[in-house]
Design an enzyme around this catalytic site. Structure first.
Site, PDB file in Angstrom:
ATOM      1  N   CYS A 356       0.820  -1.226   0.000  1.00 20.55           N
ATOM      2  CA  CYS A 356       0.000   0.000   0.000  1.00 20.55           C
ATOM      3  C   CYS A 356       0.850   1.271   0.000  1.00 20.55           C
ATOM      4  O   CYS A 356       0.365   2.331  -0.388  1.00 20.55           O
ATOM      5  CB  CYS A 356      -0.889   0.062   1.237  1.00 20.55           C
ATOM      6  SG  CYS A 356      -1.845  -1.403   1.591  1.00 20.55           S
TER       7      CYS A 356
HETATM    8  O1  KQY Z   1      -4.564  -1.195   1.063  1.00 27.45           O
HETATM    9  C1  KQY Z   1      -4.024  -0.193   0.679  1.00 27.45           C
HETATM   10  N1  KQY Z   1      -3.628  -0.144  -0.567  1.00 27.45           N
HETATM   11  C2  KQY Z   1      -3.931   1.073   1.470  1.00 27.45           C
HETATM   12  C3  KQY Z   1      -4.448   1.117   2.808  1.00 27.45           C
HETATM   13  C4  KQY Z   1      -4.791   2.539   3.181  1.00 27.45           C
HETATM   14  C5  KQY Z   1      -5.208   2.691   4.573  1.00 27.45           C
HETATM   15  C6  KQY Z   1      -5.502   4.122   4.930  1.00 27.45           C
HETATM   16  N2  KQY Z   1      -5.568   4.350   6.323  1.00 27.45           N
END
Ligand code: KQY
Length: 371
Positions: A356
């Protein structure tokens, strides 16, 4: 120079490569906001710096930080990591950065999806995301890459591709009424495929339980290469993911990829229950309009949320009882790669993980590379 184009990547002969294909670099952002990260974000900054260093051993890394944090980022990051000024609302380059696409003549462009903080006014995680909305465009300017700007809310963590025409995503996220309520399933599928230069969508159902992104696929499953999907897995009937991962496996085994082939599904053990402690929750400064961090909440941790750098898999260390099992699967599925674990609980406390917070820039490719 970066121009905005009014065609689609598919029409122009561009495709999103698989993440396991060669990269020319990686982009990240710098965590800063004290209402999402504990202790003024200091522990998260150290964790991000460790990820950046682990990736930088394999490919160039650039981190965007606000003007106020530029010097601190420079001080904490490995000297091999580049730092540039980019304002953002938080630090999830996978979701706010561009999705890069390439053609067979050595050109590279980017898709700048719309972003609404994972749900806008209907469940979004913070209530102002204008700076995040500008990140992809800024990265494309810095890369000198032209930009597609589809009218579709989508985060990079909600899609994976095999780079050969197949995309996997979850209905829970992409079809969620808090993303594109005016569009139906077929319209969303068409827009996604056209902008990734792909032909076949494989829809999974729900993402991991308690995933605050509304079930991003990048916590559930990913391609190791065309034909092979790694799937987060548990055999424990009492685990809240038990039925979710079985449903995903069933859908993957029933599906055919864009080449008409069946997929091999490889289970990757899930970590045991990871729960926010009193101490961790107390370190976050609550703010109106931002998702609170509560003690006792189970976090959506997953080993498939890793970053495949050039010749090196950077994966999250989450649970000493399971880390080595996960590493063994990754070593088996990525022969010839170093498999490197980075302590990632501090990233998970902010709601996501290594995949992420990273965004690959695929290497330019020429038709002869595929011959
Ligand atoms: O799963 C993702 N690609 C990002 C997670 C974002 C979390 C925001 N608090």
């Amino acid at each position: 120079m970066s121009e905005t184009l009014h065609s689609t990547p598919g029409r122009d002969g561009f495709r999103m490569p698989g993440e396991f294909e060669p990269h020319s670099g990686c982009w990240m952002l710098w965590p800063e906001r004290p209402d999402n990260w504990r202790e003024g974000a200091a522990p998260a900054q150290r964790a991000y710096a460790a990820v950046a260093a682990a990736v930088a051993a394999a490919e160039p890394v650039t981190v965007g930080a606000s003007g106020a944090e530029l010097q601190r980022a420079r001080d904490l990051l490995d000297p091999a990591v580049g730092v540039v000024e980019i304002d953002s609302d938080d630090a999830w380059m996978r979701d706010v950065g561009p999705t890069f696409v390439v053609d067979d003549r050595g050109a590279r462009r980017g898709v700048d999806w719309r972003f609404n903080a994972w749900g806008g006014k209907e469940g979004g995680l913070y209530d102002s995301w204008e700076r995040d909305e500008r990140v992809a465009r800024r990265v494309l300017e810095l890369e000198g890459a032209d930009r597609y700007a589809p009218a579709l809310v989508l985060e990079g963590g909600s899609i994976h591709t095999d780079g050969r025409g197949t995309v996997i995503s979850t209905e829970e996220c992409l079809l969620n009424a808090n993303r594109n309520p005016h569009l139906g399933r077929d319209q969303i599928e068409r827009l996604v495929l056209d902008h990734l230069g792909a032909e076949r969508m494989i829809w999974l159902g729900r993402g991991l339980a308690g995933d605050e992104t509304d079930g991003h696929v990048d916590n559930l499953a990913c391609f190791a290469r065309p034909g092979v999907v790694l799937l987060a897995w548990t055999d424990d009937p009492d685990d809240p993911h038990h039925d979710i991962v079985r449903d995903a496996r069933e859908r993957l085994l029933q599906a055919r990829d864009a080449r008409g082939q069946q997929l091999r599904v490889v289970p990757v053990p899930l970590p045991g229950a990871l729960v926010v402690s009193e101490h961790e929750a107390a370190g976050v400064q609550p703010a109106a309009g931002t998702l609170p961090r509560s003690a006792g909440a189970r976090m959506a941790g997953s080993y498939v949320n890793f970053y495949p750098a050039n010749g090196r898999i950077v994966f999250p260390l989450l649970d000493p009882a399971r880390d080595e099992q996960a590493a063994a699967v990754l070593r088996a599925e990525f022969p010839g790669h170093a498999v490197v674990g980075v302590a990632a609980r501090e990233i998970l406390l902010g709601g996501g993980n290594i995949h992420c917070i990273t965004q690959q820039v695929p290497a330019r490719s020429r038709a002869r590379d595929h011959a």
